[in-house]
Write an enzyme that holds these catalytic residues in place. Structure first.
Site, mmCIF file in Angstrom:
data_model
loop_
_atom_site.group_PDB
_atom_site.id
_atom_site.type_symbol
_atom_site.label_atom_id
_atom_site.label_comp_id
_atom_site.label_asym_id
_atom_site.label_seq_id
_atom_site.Cartn_x
_atom_site.Cartn_y
_atom_site.Cartn_z
ATOM 1 C CG LEU A 158 9.060 4.776 -1.294
ATOM 2 C CD1 LEU A 158 10.305 5.124 -1.824
ATOM 3 C CD2 LEU A 158 8.255 3.865 -2.349
ATOM 4 C CB VAL A 208 11.949 5.749 3.089
ATOM 5 C CG1 VAL A 208 12.354 6.130 1.697
ATOM 6 C CG2 VAL A 208 12.969 5.200 3.981
ATOM 7 C CG ASP A 265 20.737 -2.893 10.860
ATOM 8 O OD1 ASP A 265 20.568 -4.400 10.958
ATOM 9 O OD2 ASP A 265 19.781 -2.398 10.677
#
Length: 884
Positions: free
Chosen positions: A16, A24, A134
């Site tokens: 992904l 991921v 972040d």
């Protein structure tokens, strides 16, 4: 994890992407078939492996501790081949960054709802002692209903993390979304996450990040100063922009105290209630209370009237209380008005920093409205700054269909009929540009940094505009060995140019369909407007040179009116270096349309009528040089090169004097035309002798000697009647009669090392020290006026009519009314860049044309008559004779 098809109980389907410090994958649980996002650390075998695994494990622990609908949930944690992994909910709606890429800016209500949800999740994390650190659109994921969920805690840390880990992560984060204190290496706090929330809200509302630049350094500088284009430019409601701006404040204490406070303001705005960044006045709060509770209010008022009727003896006390309330209400209204005034001035400054179309007019409208509230020199100075901007005025709607953003054809050749020159592109990657003359001979060959996208000659065929994919824009002039980069900071490459008839302006079309107005003298864009100009319909000027015309994708005619800066020109020569001379090196001749000043290379000449610039008299080595216009020509004098001159014919012909060495024992300090005979004087500083010499132009024989210990500055009256000299060491000014041999008179001053300037009538002398400017009557020897400032003074010059005194400090130039010393305006730097400090100042002898030389070698020319006319139309004229 390349080559693996299974991790724990999960079957790997496909990657992904990457987030934080891990990869991921889309995976499915073998037993239940549930689709998940499976994250594993992406680390090699280097020295930092252990640290990165530790941070990955920390992210898994943090996510497992957080249970909030706005935070991406974690299902399972495990370990495979000595590497940890965890499975989390699959965000079927992708990331917020994907949504913004596809749809652009979100409607204000939708943006506020999404950010309020994210702020709630951030506050929940903060309440559990966790900072995200972040926050950005890529780390906000959307579920199948489009609801945002906070994810990717790869850079997060507990509030009590170890010092070593905090230090390692101190420089991490995403430029443009990370708070300025993070890039400065300071320990992050919840305020850093609030800054990032503000940046995300800005991106949602504007369709672009708040801080964009050509480099990380430039982005960090914009972040540190909070330089973001106001969201009102994009049609965002003012209160929502105030909420966003408070979140983006560079200083921690100026932001919201918590993410919950930010969420409350967003919810208040969504509900139509007042927000904390715009507190309601007591009167408005009372009126809203009455509207919301009419029955309770009626009961209270009825009871109050009954009590007042039954207690007549209390009437006097009640009146006093009412009077006190009225006074308090008036005070509150005055404070509120002051806050609104300051807020609008801040908004005006933000508008003028952006140089976007429409901001000039909006800024002037706000200033006119504030002028009725309180006229001031500050408002007039801001109006002058606005007048120094260019602007576009659209006539009718613009068609901005997305289909216009097609790739342009590469330009490989351009021909100039007037001169017979041609420009050809070739070489590796179309980066070599070859200029050929009428006979086919090569005039210049040079390499550009990227492929050429646009070529266009001016009407005379002696200048060529060049655009390339690197977004830089170049200009080549006849005689140059290479093209010079002129414009930076555009969002896409130039694909077409249209030269204005005066040859100083170029309309530039970019790949994204925007129009930029390029000023060749300033070497920058005056204004930009996204107009949706198709790539196959380049812009053109109308016959009057007042509008830019094109056709949209449906072949409908479009036009945009051009408003040029009023009363100011910025002369920015290529290659000029700004070395400060020991005396004023700037002189103007408005009659012939010429300007001369001295830089490290020598005396420069600028023709205001043609825009042509050249170095006419070169320096020898690092000598000090002075230069002044004669009645017909140019005179210079340097320590090593001596006296040199070019007459008017030589100047018109473009003659150049190369550097010549010599043993001249003096340097020219000032040269001016005199009404009396002889027609001019040249004042020379002789070294090493402590004296000034007076002679005639183009000669070296002294006519008069003025003894001055440690000589610093000299000034002469226009009629050659008096001279004034100052010293490096002595706090005294000497006044010399040039028609007699009598000893000089002394004027006692408080500082040594003063610059001097006589009024046009020769009756008043301006003495410019570092901390004071004093005006002296030369007949009585009395000080008639004293001026002070917080910045150190540099020099001063008089307007031709003697009613204004322009005083230059280390940072700015102020215009003083002579009869009382009042400041009527400060002149801004009209350039997009902050520039450097001013080093020289001069008025033309006949017209109200004021020049400022700056250390970077540029010159700003102010036409004060034009500026005064524009201010008069705005109702903000400066009073010259009357007191304020």
């Amino acid at each position: 994890m390349a080559g693996l098809d299974r991790i724990g109980p999960y079957i790997i389907d496909s990657p992904l992407g990457e987030g934080g410090m891990g990869e991921v994958f889309l995976a499915f649980h073998e037993a239940t078939g549930r689709a998940v996002a499976l994250k594993v650390p992406a680390v090699g075998g280097g020295s930092q492996r252990a640290s990165l695994l530790k941070r990955f494990a920390q992210e898994a622990r943090m996510l497992s501790l957080l249970d909030h609908p706005g935070i991406l949930p974690i299902y399972e944690v495990g370990e495979f081949q000595d590497r940890p992994w965890f499975a989390m909910k699959l965000a079927e709606g992708g990331t917020l960054a994907d949504r913004l890429q596809e749809t652009g800016a979100q409607p204000p209500r939708k943006a506020a709802e999404m950010l309020a949800t994210v702020a709630s999740a951030v506050q929940y994390a903060h309440d559990h002692g966790i900072l995200h650190r972040d926050l950005k659109p890529h780390n906000i994921l959307l579920d199948e209903k489009g609801q945002p969920m906070l994810g990717d805690f790869g850079l997060a840390r507990p509030a009590r993390a170890s010092a070593e880990l905090s230090h390692t992560l101190a420089v991490l984060g995403t430029p443009g979304y990370a708070a300025p204190e993070v890039s400065q290496g300071r320990t992050p706090s919840p305020a850093a996450d609030i800054f990032s929330l503000g940046a995300i809200l800005y991106h949602l509302l504007a369709g672009r990040p708040p801080f964009k630049g050509d480099s990380v350094t430039q982005v960090l500088e914009l972040v540190a100063h909070g330089r973001a284009v106001p969201l009102t430019h994009y049609g965002v409601p003012l209160d929502l922009w105030r909420i966003c701006r408070k979140s983006l404040e560079p200083e921690l204490e100026d932001r919201y105290a918590s993410a919950a406070a930010l969420e409350r303001d967003l919810r208040a705005w969504l509900d139509g209630r007042g927000v904390s960044v715009r507190p309601l006045s007591p009167l408005v709060r009372l009126s809203r209370l009455i509207r919301r509770n009419p029955l309770v209010t009626a009961l209270i008022l009825t009871t109050a009237f009954a009590i007042i009727a039954s207690l007549g003896s209390m009437l006097i006390s009640m009146k006093r209380v009412q009077q006190a309330d009225t006074v308090q209400l008036q005070a509150d209204q005055q404070v509120s008005a002051e806050h609104r005034h300051l807020e609008r001035l801040g908004h005006v400054r933000l508008l003028l920093d952006s140089h976007r179309a429409g901001h000039r007019r909006e800024a002037l409208d706000l200033l006119q409205a504030e002028w009725t509230f309180r006229p001031s020199e500050l408002l007039r100075s801001l109006a002058i700054r606005a007048l120094a901007h260019g602007d576009f005025v659209t006539e009718g709607p613009l068609n901005e269909k997305t289909g216009i953003f097609a790739k342009p054809q590469r330009h490989r050749r351009a021909f100039a009929p007037a001169s017979g020159r041609s420009a050809t592109v070739g070489g590796s990657h179309d980066r070599e540009l070859r200029i050929m003359d009428r006979s086919g001979g090569t005039e210049a060959v040079f390499q550009l940094e990227d492929s050429v996208t646009a070529l266009q000659w001016n009407q005379a065929g002696n200048e060529l505009a060049v655009g390339c994919l690197a977004k830089n824009t170049y200009l080549w002039k006849v005689g140059d060995a290479s093209a010079v980069s002129h414009v930076h900071g555009r969002e896409s490459a130039a694909i077409a140019f249209a030269w204005h008839s005066d040859q100083r302006l170029i309309a530039c079309q970019t790949e994204e369909g925007a129009l930029h107005l390029w000023d060749l003298e300033r070497r920058e864009d005056l204004v930009m407007q996204r107009c949706g100009v198709p790539v196959n319909h380049p812009p053109r000027w109308d016959a009057a040179g007042a509008q830019i015309l094109w056709s949209d994708v449906d072949n409908n005619p479009c036009r945009i009116a051009v408003i040029l800066p009023a009363g100011v020109r910025m002369l920015r020569p290529v290659g000029a270096e700004g070395h400060r001379e020991s005396f004023c090196t700037l002189d103007l001749d408005a009659r012939l349309g010429r300007v001369t000043w001295v830089t490290d290379e020598g005396a420069r000449l600028w023709d205001l009528k043609t825009g042509a610039h050249r170095l006419v008299i070169a320096k020898y080595g690092t000598e000090w040089m002075g230069a002044r216009f004669l009645s017909d020509g140019l005179q210079s004098c340097g320590w090593s090169s001596g006296l040199r001159s070019l007459d008017g014919v030589a100047l018109s012909a473009g003659r150049h004097l190369a550097a010549e060495g010599g043993q001249a024992p003096y340097v020219g300090a000032v040269l001016l035309d005199a009404a009396a005979e002889p027609p001019g004087w040249l004042a020379l500083l002789e070294r090493p002798a402590n004296r000034f010499l007076l002679t005639h132009p183009n000669t070296t024989r002294p006519v008069k000697v003025l003894a001055q210990k440690d000589p610093f500055s000299i000034a002469l009256t226009p009629d050659a009647r008096l001279a004034a000299t100052s010293s490096f060491q002595e706090r005294s000014i000497q006044l010399w009669s040039l028609s007699s041999t009598s000893p000089p008179r002394h004027l006692p001053v408080q500082e040594a090392g003063c610059n001097l300037a006589f009024a046009p009538d020769g009756l008043t002398l301006a003495v410019v020290g570092r901390h004071l400017v004093t005006l002296w009557n030369t007949s009585s020897g009395q000080c008639v006026l004293t001026l002070a400032a917080t910045d150190p003074f540099h020099m001063a010059t008089w307007s031709p009519d003697g009613r204004l005194l322009a005083v230059q400090t280390a940072t700015r130039t102020r215009l003083h009314r002579v009869h009382d010393g009042a400041v009527i305006a400060e002149l801004p730097n009209p350039s997009l860049e902050p520039g450097s400090r001013p080093v020289a100042l001069a008025f033309d002898k006949q017209e109200s044309l004021l020049g400022e030389q700056r250390e970077d070698g540029s010159v700003i020319l102010w036409n004060l008559n034009t500026i005064q006319r524009e201010l008069l139309l705005l109702g903000m004229d400066w009073p010259v004779n009357e007191g304020r």
